[in-house]
Design a protein around this motif. Structure first.
Motif, PDB file in Angstrom:
ATOM      1  N   GLN A 100     -15.159   5.878 -53.629  1.00 14.20           N
ATOM      2  CA  GLN A 100     -15.731   6.315 -52.357  1.00 14.20           C
ATOM      3  C   GLN A 100     -15.783   7.835 -52.292  1.00 14.20           C
ATOM      4  O   GLN A 100     -14.769   8.501 -52.481  1.00 14.20           O
ATOM      5  N   ALA A 101     -16.967   8.370 -52.043  1.00 13.93           N
ATOM      6  CA  ALA A 101     -17.078   9.812 -51.816  1.00 13.93           C
ATOM      7  C   ALA A 101     -16.285  10.154 -50.565  1.00 13.93           C
ATOM      8  O   ALA A 101     -16.316   9.415 -49.576  1.00 13.93           O
ATOM      9  N   LEU A 102     -15.550  11.254 -50.621  1.00 16.43           N
ATOM     10  CA  LEU A 102     -14.776  11.661 -49.443  1.00 16.43           C
ATOM     11  C   LEU A 102     -15.725  12.342 -48.459  1.00 16.43           C
ATOM     12  O   LEU A 102     -16.324  13.379 -48.787  1.00 16.43           O
ATOM     13  N   PRO A 103     -15.866  11.811 -47.269  1.00 18.45           N
ATOM     14  CA  PRO A 103     -16.843  12.357 -46.320  1.00 18.45           C
ATOM     15  C   PRO A 103     -16.472  13.740 -45.793  1.00 18.45           C
ATOM     16  O   PRO A 103     -17.339  14.511 -45.409  1.00 18.45           O
ATOM     17  N   ASN A 104     -15.186  14.066 -45.803  1.00 19.53           N
ATOM     18  CA  ASN A 104     -14.756  15.351 -45.253  1.00 19.53           C
ATOM     19  C   ASN A 104     -14.423  16.388 -46.333  1.00 19.53           C
ATOM     20  O   ASN A 104     -13.955  17.470 -46.015  1.00 19.53           O
ATOM     21  N   VAL A 105     -14.656  16.037 -47.629  1.00 21.41           N
ATOM     22  CA  VAL A 105     -14.400  16.978 -48.723  1.00 21.41           C
ATOM     23  C   VAL A 105     -15.598  16.897 -49.667  1.00 21.41           C
ATOM     24  O   VAL A 105     -15.656  16.040 -50.538  1.00 21.41           O
ATOM     25  N   LYS A 106     -16.525  17.795 -49.462  1.00 24.38           N
ATOM     26  CA  LYS A 106     -17.759  17.779 -50.241  1.00 24.38           C
ATOM     27  C   LYS A 106     -17.478  17.894 -51.740  1.00 24.38           C
ATOM     28  O   LYS A 106     -16.671  18.709 -52.180  1.00 24.38           O
ATOM     29  N   GLY A 107     -18.143  17.020 -52.518  1.00 21.83           N
ATOM     30  CA  GLY A 107     -18.024  17.054 -53.969  1.00 21.83           C
ATOM     31  C   GLY A 107     -16.810  16.339 -54.537  1.00 21.83           C
ATOM     32  O   GLY A 107     -16.559  16.403 -55.732  1.00 21.83           O
ATOM     33  N   LYS A 108     -16.038  15.645 -53.689  1.00 24.87           N
ATOM     34  CA  LYS A 108     -14.844  14.928 -54.163  1.00 24.87           C
ATOM     35  C   LYS A 108     -15.005  13.429 -53.928  1.00 24.87           C
ATOM     36  O   LYS A 108     -15.613  12.995 -52.949  1.00 24.87           O
ATOM     37  N   THR A 109     -14.433  12.651 -54.853  1.00 29.20           N
ATOM     38  CA  THR A 109     -14.478  11.193 -54.775  1.00 29.20           C
ATOM     39  C   THR A 109     -13.071  10.640 -54.903  1.00 29.20           C
ATOM     40  O   THR A 109     -12.272  11.121 -55.714  1.00 29.20           O
ATOM     41  N   PHE A 110     -12.770   9.605 -54.118  1.00 28.65           N
ATOM     42  CA  PHE A 110     -11.510   8.868 -54.210  1.00 28.65           C
ATOM     43  C   PHE A 110     -11.787   7.598 -54.992  1.00 28.65           C
ATOM     44  O   PHE A 110     -12.734   6.868 -54.691  1.00 28.65           O
ATOM     45  N   THR A 111     -10.971   7.330 -56.010  1.00 30.65           N
ATOM     46  CA  THR A 111     -11.096   6.101 -56.788  1.00 30.65           C
ATOM     47  C   THR A 111      -9.722   5.475 -56.911  1.00 30.65           C
ATOM     48  O   THR A 111      -8.742   6.170 -57.179  1.00 30.65           O
ATOM     49  N   SER A 112      -9.659   4.159 -56.730  1.00 25.97           N
ATOM     50  CA  SER A 112      -8.415   3.442 -56.995  1.00 25.97           C
ATOM     51  C   SER A 112      -8.712   2.384 -58.050  1.00 25.97           C
ATOM     52  O   SER A 112      -9.824   1.861 -58.133  1.00 25.97           O
ATOM     53  N   ALA A 113      -7.697   2.089 -58.865  1.00 21.21           N
ATOM     54  CA  ALA A 113      -7.881   1.137 -59.957  1.00 21.21           C
ATOM     55  C   ALA A 113      -6.551   0.475 -60.291  1.00 21.21           C
ATOM     56  O   ALA A 113      -5.484   1.024 -60.016  1.00 21.21           O
TER      57      ALA A 113
END
Length: 160
Positions: free
Chosen positions: A59-72
């Protein structure tokens, strides 16, 4: 049950027949087709199994441009060892769901983590050791990454 046994026998017979057809022509003609090939011990030694990574959420972080959160979920079969690697500029959080994992980052002591324990890796960290220390039980991690959007989550060291 009889069907399963019959199917296994048929499969075994087909495998033997296939190996005979793959033998050199001279051996087939002479009736000297080996059923099993003996290999030197050194040729049969293999690398330990490796881990598998199954993404759960990206999921792209909506409040941090250019960053993505990934869990695995990262699963380590018994005796599995990851190739030394980096996670680029990602911040990594790992939580042991089951089993026991030994982990070591460059410049830090190797530590053993059991179910319920966790660690973090700073951006750019070199992960030199990650292994399931059990030879009989699997280990499983929940790993979360905060990375630059589009970056690879894992970059293995080149083979030596």
């Amino acid at each position: 049950m009889i069907r399963v046994r019959f199917a296994c026998c048929c499969l075994a017979a087909r495998m033997v027949a296939a190996s005979a057809t793959c033998a050199p022509t001279a051996e087939r003609a002479a009736g000297k087709v080996p059923v099993a090939v003996t290999m030197p011990v050194a040729a049969t030694v293999s690398q330990p199994p490796s881990e598998t990574l199954s993404p759960l959420l990206e999921q792209a972080l909506p409040n941090v441009k250019g960053k993505t959160f990934t869990s695995a979920i990262v699963e380590f079969p018994p005796g599995a060892r990851a190739v030394p690697h980096r996670h680029g500029k990602a911040f990594v959080y790992a939580y042991v769901l089951e089993g026991t994992v030994r982990s070591g980052l460059s410049g830090e002591p190797v530590r053993t983590y059991r179910q319920g324990e966790n660690w973090v890796e700073q951006p750019g960290a070199h992960h030199v050791l990650t292994e399931n220390i059990s030879r009989t039980e699997p280990a499983k991690l929940l790993v979360s990454f905060v990375s630059n959007t589009g970056d690879k989550l894992k970059v293995e060291d080149p083979p030596r």
